[in-house]
Write an enzyme that holds these catalytic residues in place. Structure first.
Site, mmCIF file in Angstrom:
data_model
loop_
_atom_site.group_PDB
_atom_site.id
_atom_site.type_symbol
_atom_site.label_atom_id
_atom_site.label_comp_id
_atom_site.label_asym_id
_atom_site.label_seq_id
_atom_site.Cartn_x
_atom_site.Cartn_y
_atom_site.Cartn_z
ATOM 1 N N HIS A 1 0.844 -1.198 0.000
ATOM 2 C CA HIS A 1 0.000 0.000 0.000
ATOM 3 C C HIS A 1 0.880 1.250 0.000
ATOM 4 O O HIS A 1 1.942 1.275 0.632
ATOM 5 C CB HIS A 1 -0.934 0.005 1.216
ATOM 6 C CG HIS A 1 -2.026 1.017 1.084
ATOM 7 N ND1 HIS A 1 -1.813 2.343 1.346
ATOM 8 C CD2 HIS A 1 -3.301 0.904 0.664
ATOM 9 C CE1 HIS A 1 -2.936 3.005 1.094
ATOM 10 N NE2 HIS A 1 -3.860 2.157 0.695
ATOM 11 N N GLU A 56 -3.604 1.918 -7.297
ATOM 12 C CA GLU A 56 -4.086 3.040 -6.491
ATOM 13 C C GLU A 56 -3.194 4.253 -6.754
ATOM 14 O O GLU A 56 -2.127 4.390 -6.135
ATOM 15 C CB GLU A 56 -4.036 2.688 -5.001
ATOM 16 C CG GLU A 56 -4.903 1.509 -4.625
ATOM 17 C CD GLU A 56 -5.250 1.517 -3.139
ATOM 18 O OE1 GLU A 56 -6.435 1.648 -2.832
ATOM 19 O OE2 GLU A 56 -4.352 1.423 -2.298
ATOM 20 N N GLY A 86 -7.661 9.166 -0.606
ATOM 21 C CA GLY A 86 -8.105 10.020 0.498
ATOM 22 C C GLY A 86 -8.203 11.490 0.132
ATOM 23 O O GLY A 86 -8.311 12.345 1.011
ATOM 24 N N SER A 93 -10.417 7.093 -3.623
ATOM 25 C CA SER A 93 -11.635 7.902 -3.555
ATOM 26 C C SER A 93 -12.824 7.300 -4.301
ATOM 27 O O SER A 93 -13.614 8.032 -4.897
ATOM 28 C CB SER A 93 -11.359 9.334 -4.039
ATOM 29 O OG SER A 93 -10.414 9.964 -3.183
HETATM 30 P P1 13P Z 1 -9.778 6.123 -0.138
HETATM 31 O O1 13P Z 1 -10.903 5.295 -0.718
HETATM 32 O O2 13P Z 1 -10.092 6.670 1.215
HETATM 33 O O3 13P Z 1 -9.262 7.135 -1.106
HETATM 34 O O4 13P Z 1 -8.556 5.085 0.112
HETATM 35 C C1 13P Z 1 -8.175 4.239 -0.902
HETATM 36 C C2 13P Z 1 -7.181 3.293 -0.357
HETATM 37 O O5 13P Z 1 -6.080 3.676 -0.005
HETATM 38 C C3 13P Z 1 -7.570 1.887 -0.226
HETATM 39 O O6 13P Z 1 -6.468 1.085 0.064
#
Ligand code: 13P
Length: 249
Positions: free
Chosen positions: A94, A166, A172, A212
């Protein structure tokens, strides 16, 4: 057809009691899609969550693990410890682990090896920074992250891998990749896997989008052919939002 998956990464939110409450709400949710649903609570909640989920179709994942099976690694948690409480999936790579805990490609490759050696399913995350995208380096960065973390693996290992793209600038931030940007990158990822391994492995590998994802943007993102589901952060903390996202698949 490859598996469609929606996974909730709860990050460092929800204590054990709150985690159990969310699991209770999710067990009562009506999931209308065929998607596999996975939740990833924090370490202290995993054992209780495993008990709460026994007999349910909802899968359980850890958010991280150490690459060694045991030893003098204060504060760490190993694959056998996770397996011992009924956890057989783990999120690795991550961007928050890469950024705040300096996890690099070499370390992540070792963690992936250990998880797979213990027959755990790995949700392997990667994605570019905003600066990478602005300078047009995003495809190269993603190719490098895949190469460093995964391309040493034998073909057989790929049945236990889930990829999660991601883009860091979308995590976020409320700023999501457009469905076209997600599709473009997912197609690139699948082609990169096909070029290194073969098209059967690439076609069977689920590639999730994360960053998001919310109930209102999930349907369009999930409508893209190379997007096989999502890895959800903030919206996974709310049972009705998460259920709506699952049902968008
Ligand atoms: P958000 O959905 O809060 O942007 O986070 C995504 C994430 O990091 C999932 O691992």
């Amino acid at each position: 057809m490859r598996t469609q998956i929606v996974a909730g990464n709860w990050k460092m939110n929800l204590d054990q009691e709150e985690s159990l409450q969310l699991i209770d709400a999710l067990k009562k949710s009506t999931f209308q899609s065929q998607a596999e649903v996975i939740v990833a609570p924090n370490f202290t909640a995993l054992s209780a969550c495993a008990t709460a989920l026994s007999g349910s179709k909802i899968g359980l994942s850890a958010q991280n693990m150490h690459q060694a099976d045991k030893g003098a690694y204060t504060g760490e948690v190993s694959a056998p410890m996770l397996k011992g409480v009924g956890v057989n999936k783990v999120i690795l790579g991550h961007s928050e682990r890469r950024e705040y805990f300096r996890e690099d490609g070499v370390l992540l490759a070792a963690k992936v090896d250990t998880a797979l050696a213990h027959d755990m399913q790995v949700i392997f995350c990667f994605g570019e920074l905003l600066a990478d995208r602005e300078s047009g380096q995003h495809f190269e960065v993603v190719r490098m992250q895949l190469t460093e973390g995964l391309f040493h693996l034998p073909r057989e290992s790929w049945t236990n891998l889930i990829l999660a793209y991601e883009p860091v600038w979308a995590i976020g931030t409320g700023k999501t990749a457009s469905p076209e940007q997600a599709q473009e990158m997912h197609a690139f990822i699948r082609q990169t896997v096909a070029d290194f391994y073969n098209s059967e492995i690439a076609d069977n590998c689920p590639i999730l989008y994360g960053g998001s994802v919310k109930p209102d943007n999930a349907p369009l993102i999930f409508s893209k052919p190379d997007v096989d589901g999502g890895l959800i952060g903030g919206a996974a903390l709310n049972a009705s939002d998460f259920t709506a996202i699952v049902n968008a698949l």
